[in-house]
Design a protein around this motif. Sequence first.
Motif, PDB file in Angstrom:
ATOM      1  N   PHE A   1       0.936  -1.124   0.033  1.00 32.29           N
ATOM      2  CA  PHE A   1      -0.034  -0.035  -0.133  1.00 32.29           C
ATOM      3  C   PHE A   1       0.860   1.251   0.241  1.00 32.29           C
ATOM      4  O   PHE A   1       0.521   2.119  -0.621  1.00 32.29           O
ATOM      5  CB  PHE A   1      -1.040  -0.043   1.403  1.00 32.29           C
ATOM      6  N   ALA A   2       1.920   1.109   0.630  1.00 30.05           N
ATOM      7  CA  ALA A   2       2.879   2.298   0.869  1.00 30.05           C
ATOM      8  C   ALA A   2       3.364   2.843  -0.363  1.00 30.05           C
ATOM      9  O   ALA A   2       3.627   3.876  -0.668  1.00 30.05           O
ATOM     10  CB  ALA A   2       3.855   2.183   2.031  1.00 30.05           C
ATOM     11  N   LYS A   3       4.051   1.651  -1.214  1.00 30.87           N
ATOM     12  CA  LYS A   3       4.635   1.848  -2.351  1.00 30.87           C
ATOM     13  C   LYS A   3       3.508   2.163  -3.627  1.00 30.87           C
ATOM     14  O   LYS A   3       4.022   3.222  -4.272  1.00 30.87           O
ATOM     15  CB  LYS A   3       5.491   0.642  -2.726  1.00 30.87           C
ATOM     16  N   LEU A   4       2.466   1.635  -3.198  1.00 28.78           N
ATOM     17  CA  LEU A   4       1.328   2.292  -4.451  1.00 28.78           C
ATOM     18  C   LEU A   4       1.054   3.841  -4.180  1.00 28.78           C
ATOM     19  O   LEU A   4       0.326   4.250  -5.023  1.00 28.78           O
ATOM     20  CB  LEU A   4       0.503   1.154  -4.436  1.00 28.78           C
ATOM     21  N   ASN A   5       0.981   4.017  -2.924  1.00 23.84           N
ATOM     22  CA  ASN A   5       0.474   5.473  -2.326  1.00 23.84           C
ATOM     23  C   ASN A   5       1.376   6.182  -1.901  1.00 23.84           C
ATOM     24  O   ASN A   5       1.666   6.694  -0.753  1.00 23.84           O
ATOM     25  CB  ASN A   5      -0.515   5.239  -1.539  1.00 23.84           C
ATOM     26  N   ALA A   6       2.520   6.940  -2.817  1.00 25.37           N
ATOM     27  CA  ALA A   6       3.705   7.533  -2.206  1.00 25.37           C
ATOM     28  C   ALA A   6       3.214   8.659  -1.611  1.00 25.37           C
ATOM     29  O   ALA A   6       4.141   9.218  -0.415  1.00 25.37           O
ATOM     30  CB  ALA A   6       4.687   7.584  -3.377  1.00 25.37           C
ATOM     31  N   GLY A   7       2.270   9.213  -2.030  1.00 24.85           N
ATOM     32  CA  GLY A   7       1.739  10.374  -0.952  1.00 24.85           C
ATOM     33  C   GLY A   7       1.336  10.321   0.183  1.00 24.85           C
ATOM     34  O   GLY A   7       1.503  11.213   0.928  1.00 24.85           O
ATOM     35  N   ILE A   8       0.959   9.174   0.475  1.00 27.26           N
ATOM     36  CA  ILE A   8       0.428   8.757   1.953  1.00 27.26           C
ATOM     37  C   ILE A   8       1.712   7.894   2.715  1.00 27.26           C
ATOM     38  O   ILE A   8       1.517   8.172   3.848  1.00 27.26           O
ATOM     39  CB  ILE A   8      -0.862   8.114   2.113  1.00 27.26           C
ATOM     40  N   ARG A   9       2.147   6.858   1.957  1.00 28.26           N
ATOM     41  CA  ARG A   9       3.007   6.010   2.593  1.00 28.26           C
ATOM     42  C   ARG A   9       2.360   5.354   3.645  1.00 28.26           C
ATOM     43  O   ARG A   9       0.932   5.129   3.718  1.00 28.26           O
ATOM     44  CB  ARG A   9       4.076   6.609   3.052  1.00 28.26           C
ATOM     45  N   TYR A  10       2.965   4.947   4.737  1.00 26.23           N
ATOM     46  CA  TYR A  10       2.538   4.335   5.990  1.00 26.23           C
ATOM     47  C   TYR A  10       2.563   5.306   7.016  1.00 26.23           C
ATOM     48  O   TYR A  10       3.232   6.048   7.206  1.00 26.23           O
ATOM     49  CB  TYR A  10       3.280   3.146   6.473  1.00 26.23           C
ATOM     50  N   VAL A  11       1.273   5.258   7.554  1.00 29.30           N
ATOM     51  CA  VAL A  11       0.891   6.113   8.812  1.00 29.30           C
ATOM     52  C   VAL A  11       0.507   5.286   9.804  1.00 29.30           C
ATOM     53  O   VAL A  11      -0.390   4.420   9.645  1.00 29.30           O
ATOM     54  CB  VAL A  11      -0.129   7.132   8.350  1.00 29.30           C
ATOM     55  N   GLN A  12       0.987   5.727  11.083  1.00 28.84           N
ATOM     56  CA  GLN A  12       0.649   5.071  12.491  1.00 28.84           C
ATOM     57  C   GLN A  12      -1.119   4.875  12.411  1.00 28.84           C
ATOM     58  O   GLN A  12      -1.684   5.809  12.234  1.00 28.84           O
ATOM     59  CB  GLN A  12       1.016   5.785  13.510  1.00 28.84           C
ATOM     60  N   GLY A  13      -1.504   3.832  12.745  1.00 30.35           N
ATOM     61  CA  GLY A  13      -3.073   3.568  12.803  1.00 30.35           C
ATOM     62  C   GLY A  13      -3.729   2.707  11.868  1.00 30.35           C
ATOM     63  O   GLY A  13      -4.689   2.265  11.846  1.00 30.35           O
ATOM     64  N   MET A  14      -2.866   2.802  10.445  1.00 29.71           N
ATOM     65  CA  MET A  14      -3.319   1.874   9.512  1.00 29.71           C
ATOM     66  C   MET A  14      -3.327   0.577   9.761  1.00 29.71           C
ATOM     67  O   MET A  14      -4.217  -0.108   9.459  1.00 29.71           O
ATOM     68  CB  MET A  14      -2.554   2.025   8.406  1.00 29.71           C
ATOM     69  N   ASN A  15      -2.392   0.055  10.617  1.00 30.94           N
ATOM     70  CA  ASN A  15      -2.258  -1.314  11.107  1.00 30.94           C
ATOM     71  C   ASN A  15      -3.475  -1.588  11.863  1.00 30.94           C
ATOM     72  O   ASN A  15      -4.264  -2.859  11.829  1.00 30.94           O
ATOM     73  CB  ASN A  15      -1.119  -1.813  11.819  1.00 30.94           C
ATOM     74  N   GLU A  16      -4.010  -0.712  12.505  1.00 29.53           N
ATOM     75  CA  GLU A  16      -5.277  -0.814  13.372  1.00 29.53           C
ATOM     76  C   GLU A  16      -6.747  -1.000  12.674  1.00 29.53           C
ATOM     77  O   GLU A  16      -7.591  -1.805  12.820  1.00 29.53           O
ATOM     78  CB  GLU A  16      -5.720   0.223  14.400  1.00 29.53           C
ATOM     79  N   ILE A  17      -6.635  -0.533  11.420  1.00 40.66           N
ATOM     80  CA  ILE A  17      -7.644  -0.713  10.136  1.00 40.66           C
ATOM     81  C   ILE A  17      -7.500  -2.137   9.592  1.00 40.66           C
ATOM     82  O   ILE A  17      -8.411  -2.858   9.518  1.00 40.66           O
ATOM     83  CB  ILE A  17      -7.690   0.558   9.307  1.00 40.66           C
ATOM     84  N   LEU A  18      -6.040  -2.409   9.488  1.00 41.48           N
ATOM     85  CA  LEU A  18      -6.152  -3.651   8.729  1.00 41.48           C
ATOM     86  C   LEU A  18      -6.040  -4.820   9.388  1.00 41.48           C
ATOM     87  O   LEU A  18      -6.741  -5.875   9.045  1.00 41.48           O
ATOM     88  CB  LEU A  18      -4.497  -3.639   8.143  1.00 41.48           C
TER      89      LEU A  18
END
Length: 123
Positions: free
Chosen positions: A6-23
């Motif tokens: 996801f981070a590689k496909l969405n370079a403007g967002i990358r990984y942000v804390q909290g995404m793991n809690e959604i996933l």
Amino acid sequence: NILIIFAKLNAGIRYVQGMNEILAPLFFVFRNDPDYKNANFAEADSFFCFVELLSGLRDNFCQKLDNSAVGIRGTLSKLSQLLKKYDGELQHHLEITTEVDNTAVNPGIQLCRYYSYMGHSVK
């Protein structure tokens, strides 16, 4: 792997804390499917659902939009306004209990994690 892709496909967002809690709940449900054929595709299914969920929350995770009306601060402001309108008592309680170093913390911050986790966005 899902968050890396996801981070590689969405370079403007990358990984942000909290995404793991959604996933995490998505992956857990798919991986524990009683039908092992479905469970084998848990990663792909989780990725698809994660991307779909984040499509409505994407602006909250984009650092460049943090201070805009559609970014996280705008979302928190809207959330605080809704909280004040519909449950002023709860808002007051959160203001009192979230005071840090004699500075009140926006009650929306306390609700943001919950709200994001539930896959909703404030409109």
